[in-house]
Design a protein around this motif. Structure first.
Motif, PDB file in Angstrom:
ATOM      1  N   LEU A 359       0.833  -1.210   0.000  1.00  0.00           N
ATOM      2  CA  LEU A 359       0.000   0.000   0.000  1.00  0.00           C
ATOM      3  C   LEU A 359       0.865   1.258   0.000  1.00  0.00           C
ATOM      4  CD1 LEU A 359      -2.724   1.547   0.480  1.00  0.00           C
ATOM      5  CD2 LEU A 359      -2.390   1.091   2.925  1.00  0.00           C
ATOM      6  N   PHE A 360       0.554   2.160  -0.956  1.00  0.00           N
ATOM      7  CA  PHE A 360       1.257   3.453  -1.059  1.00  0.00           C
ATOM      8  C   PHE A 360       0.259   4.534  -0.642  1.00  0.00           C
ATOM      9  CE2 PHE A 360       5.018   2.017  -3.388  1.00  0.00           C
ATOM     10  CZ  PHE A 360       4.593   0.819  -3.933  1.00  0.00           C
ATOM     11  N   MET A 361       0.450   5.116   0.535  1.00  0.00           N
ATOM     12  CA  MET A 361      -0.501   6.107   1.042  1.00  0.00           C
ATOM     13  C   MET A 361      -0.155   7.505   0.538  1.00  0.00           C
ATOM     14  SD  MET A 361      -2.873   4.812   2.917  1.00  0.00           S
ATOM     15  CE  MET A 361      -3.521   5.770   4.277  1.00  0.00           C
ATOM     16  N   LEU A 362      -1.185   8.227   0.060  1.00  0.00           N
ATOM     17  CA  LEU A 362      -0.993   9.638  -0.297  1.00  0.00           C
ATOM     18  C   LEU A 362      -0.822  10.428   0.988  1.00  0.00           C
ATOM     19  CD1 LEU A 362      -3.818  10.151  -2.964  1.00  0.00           C
ATOM     20  CD2 LEU A 362      -1.563   9.080  -3.223  1.00  0.00           C
ATOM     21  N   ASP A 363      -0.246  11.647   0.889  1.00  0.00           N
ATOM     22  CA  ASP A 363      -0.103  12.487   2.081  1.00  0.00           C
ATOM     23  C   ASP A 363      -1.479  12.891   2.604  1.00  0.00           C
ATOM     24  OD1 ASP A 363       2.946  14.162   1.023  1.00  0.00           O
ATOM     25  OD2 ASP A 363       2.574  12.251   2.026  1.00  0.00           O
ATOM     26  N   ARG A 364      -2.374  13.177   1.656  1.00  0.00           N
ATOM     27  CA  ARG A 364      -3.738  13.564   2.087  1.00  0.00           C
ATOM     28  C   ARG A 364      -4.761  12.814   1.228  1.00  0.00           C
ATOM     29  NH1 ARG A 364      -0.727  17.339   2.873  1.00  0.00           N
ATOM     30  NH2 ARG A 364      -0.489  17.851   0.667  1.00  0.00           N
ATOM     31  N   PRO A 365      -5.778  12.232   1.855  1.00  0.00           N
ATOM     32  CA  PRO A 365      -6.794  11.530   1.072  1.00  0.00           C
ATOM     33  C   PRO A 365      -7.631  12.508   0.260  1.00  0.00           C
ATOM     34  CG  PRO A 365      -7.365  11.541   3.405  1.00  0.00           C
ATOM     35  CD  PRO A 365      -6.019  12.166   3.298  1.00  0.00           C
ATOM     36  N   VAL A 366      -8.189  12.001  -0.834  1.00  0.00           N
ATOM     37  CA  VAL A 366      -8.994  12.841  -1.725  1.00  0.00           C
ATOM     38  C   VAL A 366     -10.339  12.157  -1.945  1.00  0.00           C
ATOM     39  CG1 VAL A 366      -9.123  13.864  -4.025  1.00  0.00           C
ATOM     40  CG2 VAL A 366      -6.896  13.608  -2.901  1.00  0.00           C
ATOM     41  N   SER A 367     -11.420  12.897  -1.786  1.00  0.00           N
ATOM     42  CA  SER A 367     -12.726  12.309  -2.113  1.00  0.00           C
ATOM     43  C   SER A 367     -12.871  12.245  -3.622  1.00  0.00           C
ATOM     44  CB  SER A 367     -13.846  13.174  -1.531  1.00  0.00           C
ATOM     45  OG  SER A 367     -13.784  13.112  -0.131  1.00  0.00           O
ATOM     46  N   VAL A 368     -13.328  11.114  -4.108  1.00  0.00           N
ATOM     47  CA  VAL A 368     -13.541  10.971  -5.554  1.00  0.00           C
ATOM     48  C   VAL A 368     -14.947  10.433  -5.798  1.00  0.00           C
ATOM     49  CG1 VAL A 368     -11.132  10.674  -6.224  1.00  0.00           C
ATOM     50  CG2 VAL A 368     -12.450   8.688  -5.457  1.00  0.00           C
ATOM     51  N   CYS A 369     -15.433  10.707  -6.996  1.00  0.00           N
ATOM     52  CA  CYS A 369     -16.779  10.271  -7.377  1.00  0.00           C
ATOM     53  C   CYS A 369     -16.685   9.325  -8.565  1.00  0.00           C
ATOM     54  CB  CYS A 369     -17.623  11.468  -7.797  1.00  0.00           C
ATOM     55  SG  CYS A 369     -17.657  12.737  -6.551  1.00  0.00           S
ATOM     56  N   ALA A 370     -17.686   8.491  -8.669  1.00  0.00           N
ATOM     57  CA  ALA A 370     -17.762   7.610  -9.850  1.00  0.00           C
ATOM     58  C   ALA A 370     -17.696   8.503 -11.088  1.00  0.00           C
ATOM     59  CB  ALA A 370     -19.065   6.833  -9.803  1.00  0.00           C
ATOM     60  N   GLY A 371     -16.902   8.071 -12.052  1.00  0.00           N
ATOM     61  CA  GLY A 371     -16.778   8.866 -13.273  1.00  0.00           C
ATOM     62  C   GLY A 371     -15.522   9.710 -13.297  1.00  0.00           C
ATOM     63  N   ASP A 372     -14.944   9.987 -12.101  1.00  0.00           N
ATOM     64  CA  ASP A 372     -13.661  10.719 -12.092  1.00  0.00           C
ATOM     65  C   ASP A 372     -12.599   9.840 -12.732  1.00  0.00           C
ATOM     66  OD1 ASP A 372     -15.028  12.577 -10.699  1.00  0.00           O
ATOM     67  OD2 ASP A 372     -13.952  12.342  -8.789  1.00  0.00           O
ATOM     68  N   SER A 373     -11.502  10.479 -13.167  1.00  0.00           N
ATOM     69  CA  SER A 373     -10.400   9.654 -13.692  1.00  0.00           C
ATOM     70  C   SER A 373      -9.132   9.960 -12.906  1.00  0.00           C
ATOM     71  CB  SER A 373     -10.171   9.972 -15.174  1.00  0.00           C
ATOM     72  OG  SER A 373      -9.573  11.242 -15.282  1.00  0.00           O
ATOM     73  N   ILE A 374      -8.320   8.926 -12.728  1.00  0.00           N
ATOM     74  CA  ILE A 374      -7.019   9.075 -12.050  1.00  0.00           C
ATOM     75  C   ILE A 374      -5.968   8.538 -13.015  1.00  0.00           C
ATOM     76  CG2 ILE A 374      -5.594   8.428 -10.062  1.00  0.00           C
ATOM     77  CD1 ILE A 374      -8.231   7.860  -8.543  1.00  0.00           C
ATOM     78  N   SER A 375      -5.188   9.455 -13.568  1.00  0.00           N
ATOM     79  CA  SER A 375      -4.179   9.057 -14.571  1.00  0.00           C
ATOM     80  C   SER A 375      -2.806   9.474 -14.096  1.00  0.00           C
ATOM     81  CB  SER A 375      -4.462   9.763 -15.907  1.00  0.00           C
ATOM     82  OG  SER A 375      -5.800   9.577 -16.258  1.00  0.00           O
ATOM     83  N   GLY A 376      -1.814   8.754 -14.575  1.00  0.00           N
ATOM     84  CA  GLY A 376      -0.469   9.155 -14.175  1.00  0.00           C
ATOM     85  C   GLY A 376       0.591   8.156 -14.554  1.00  0.00           C
ATOM     86  N   THR A 377       1.738   8.297 -13.894  1.00  0.00           N
ATOM     87  CA  THR A 377       2.894   7.442 -14.212  1.00  0.00           C
ATOM     88  C   THR A 377       3.500   6.897 -12.920  1.00  0.00           C
ATOM     89  OG1 THR A 377       4.405   9.318 -14.033  1.00  0.00           O
ATOM     90  CG2 THR A 377       3.491   8.847 -16.233  1.00  0.00           C
ATOM     91  N   ILE A 378       4.215   5.793 -13.111  1.00  0.00           N
ATOM     92  CA  ILE A 378       4.963   5.203 -12.010  1.00  0.00           C
ATOM     93  C   ILE A 378       6.381   5.001 -12.499  1.00  0.00           C
ATOM     94  CG2 ILE A 378       4.031   2.965 -12.777  1.00  0.00           C
ATOM     95  CD1 ILE A 378       4.650   1.845 -10.052  1.00  0.00           C
ATOM     96  N   VAL A 379       7.353   5.308 -11.644  1.00  0.00           N
ATOM     97  CA  VAL A 379       8.758   5.051 -11.976  1.00  0.00           C
ATOM     98  C   VAL A 379       9.375   4.245 -10.846  1.00  0.00           C
ATOM     99  CG1 VAL A 379      11.019   6.063 -12.518  1.00  0.00           C
ATOM    100  CG2 VAL A 379       8.922   7.241 -13.233  1.00  0.00           C
ATOM    101  N   LEU A 380       9.913   3.072 -11.170  1.00  0.00           N
ATOM    102  CA  LEU A 380      10.656   2.276 -10.187  1.00  0.00           C
ATOM    103  C   LEU A 380      12.127   2.590 -10.416  1.00  0.00           C
ATOM    104  CD1 LEU A 380       8.967  -1.255 -10.484  1.00  0.00           C
ATOM    105  CD2 LEU A 380       8.329   0.617  -9.000  1.00  0.00           C
TER     106      LEU A 380
END
Ligand SMILES: NC(=[NH2+])NCCC[C@H]1O[C@@H](n2cnc3c(N)ncnc32)[C@H](O)[C@@H]1O
Length: 419
Positions: A359-380
């Protein structure tokens, strides 16, 4: 009590950065290998308060080394960057082997691989890399008729593995070699290279490097490597109980307001990933997505330095986005063309494993709604100094669904695993 400038200088210590570091938040300093930093305070064993060219911020303590006269034992150029003494020392005891053998999903997946390929394994030469107690090699001898299995184990467990092979009457088929796979000599190449190398978040421990080196040296052309492929899977998730336990707790313990401790809690509990997290399917906020896929035939050691992936999640139900959970899946292709592939999936919809999830915890939680999108990248990013460690950097953007477009925010965070 603010000290005067010169007193403050006196209580500072100068350290040298052992390697580059890119801060992942505004309160973290970025620096290059060899930079001399002035450490003002050491609020925790992992993060120190330091100054570089007039800028002050948090630095990871593991990157700090005192100059030549300093703590030599901490200096990786002196200490083994693979930490093999500790690593193989751990595997010389039964604890980890008992944990792995007790993991039915894991062990029965390998048994299924041998069983479903038993006919094709006849007269084959097999290398079992990092055999531990030899369970995979014993499955080969018990369920199939290979011509030889080379069971390679670097830890002191190898001498017991030899006894187990003899105890079960397989010493004609299984040869145990004690030593690092990179250093031992086999009398011949093999047709099949099998290993159980996966660590937390798939790659932690980086035992996979040893598998690739052995592939290149001992697996004949056209040979088979098991697992044949691996994938790292991510999903945005809720983590209500973990958040309540580590962060919300400080809101009103015993009728008191302890919220000034919350920045410390964030630093201490949410800076590193949480291993051995168990995510419930209902905690998933979207359909999981494979962010990194590895083909074990073409993967190169150099590729392990930095691996990148992208994700795009469509939030399926409203909730609180606390962070991301990761797990992995490995596949074992059949020895015979068109044969069935065996899969070991360590995700929430499969049987539990000793890896659980990460589990990777964000610093602050964010309320999200159905239909929102979460996009991004991961770098190892593999740790340049501590070769079994890495840092996972996430960048994400949350876009409100069409009916609340203003809810758009971006974030980024780096998680050391562990140094
Ligand atoms: N899935 C994992 N994360 N760990 C489970 C397998 C690890 C086993 O492989 C051994 N092992 C690890 N690396 C090596 C190596 N390079 N050479 C020989 N044995 C090894 C280690 O001593 C232990 O017995």
């Amino acid at each position: 009590n603010m000290q005067t400038e010169d007193e403050d200088e006196a209580s500072c210590e100068e350290y040298v950065a052992r390697s580059d570091f890119t801060g992942s938040s505004t309160d973290q300093l970025s620096f290059s290998r060899g930079d001399r930093l002035l450490v003002h305070a050491k609020p925790s064993s992992e993060w120190w308060w330091a100054e570089l060219q007039g800028v002050i911020g948090y630095v990871p303590a593991s990157y700090m080394s005192q100059d030549a006269a300093g703590e030599e034992e901490e200096d990786p150029s002196i200490e083994d960057p693979w930490q093999d003494e500790e690593y193989f020392g751990n595997y010389g005891t039964l604890r980890l082997h008992l944990e792995m053998l007790s993991d039915k999903s894991r062990t029965e997946a390998y048994r299924q691989v041998i069983l479903s390929n038993s006919a094709s394994l006849s007269s084959k030469r097999v290398m079992d890399l990092g055999c531990g107690t030899g369970i995979i090699s014993l499955f080969c001898a018990q369920l199939a008729r290979p011509s030889m299995v080379y069971a390679v184990e670097a830890s002191s467990m190898a001498e017991y593995t030899r006894q187990l092979v003899k105890q079960n009457g397989y010493d004609e088929v299984v040869t145990v070699l004690q030593g690092r796979a990179e250093e031992i000599e086999l009398p011949e190449q093999v047709d099949v290279l099998v290993s159980e190398w996966m660590g937390n978040c798939l790659l932690f421990e980086f035992m996979v490097e040893s598998v690739l080196l052995a592939r290149d040296r001992w697996l004949r052309d056209g040979g088979t490597i098991w697992p044949s492929s691996a994938a790292l899977t991510f999903v945005p998730c809720q983590a209500d109980s973990y958040y309540a336990e580590k962060m919300a707790f400080w809101e009103r313990p015993y009728g008191l307001d302890f919220t000034p401790l919350q920045p410390l809690a964030q630093q201490e509990f949410f800076t590193k990933p949480k291993f051995s997290h168990i995510i419930e399917p209902c905690d998933c906020l979207a359909a999981p997505c494979d962010v990194i896929s590895l083909d074990m035939y073409t993967l190169q050691v150099g590729d392990l330095e930095e691996m990148k992936g992208q994700f795009h999640f469509c939030v399926e139900k409203s909730g609180v986005f606390h962070g991301f959970t990761a797990w992995f899946t490995v596949c074992f292709e059949s020895l015979e063309a068109g044969g069935a592939t065996v899969e070991l999936n360590t995700g929430p919809n499969s049987g539990p494993t000793h890896w659980k999830q990460t589990l990777f915890m964000l610093d602050r939680p964010v309320s999200v709604c159905a239909g929102d999108s979460i996009s991004g990248t991961i770098v190892l990013q593999r740790n340049p100094v501590w070769r079994r460690h890495m840092t996972v950097t996430l960048h994400w953007t949350i876009k409100g669904s069409t009916d609340n477009p203003d809810n758009s925010q971006a974030g980024t965070k780096s998680f050391p695993m562990w140094r």
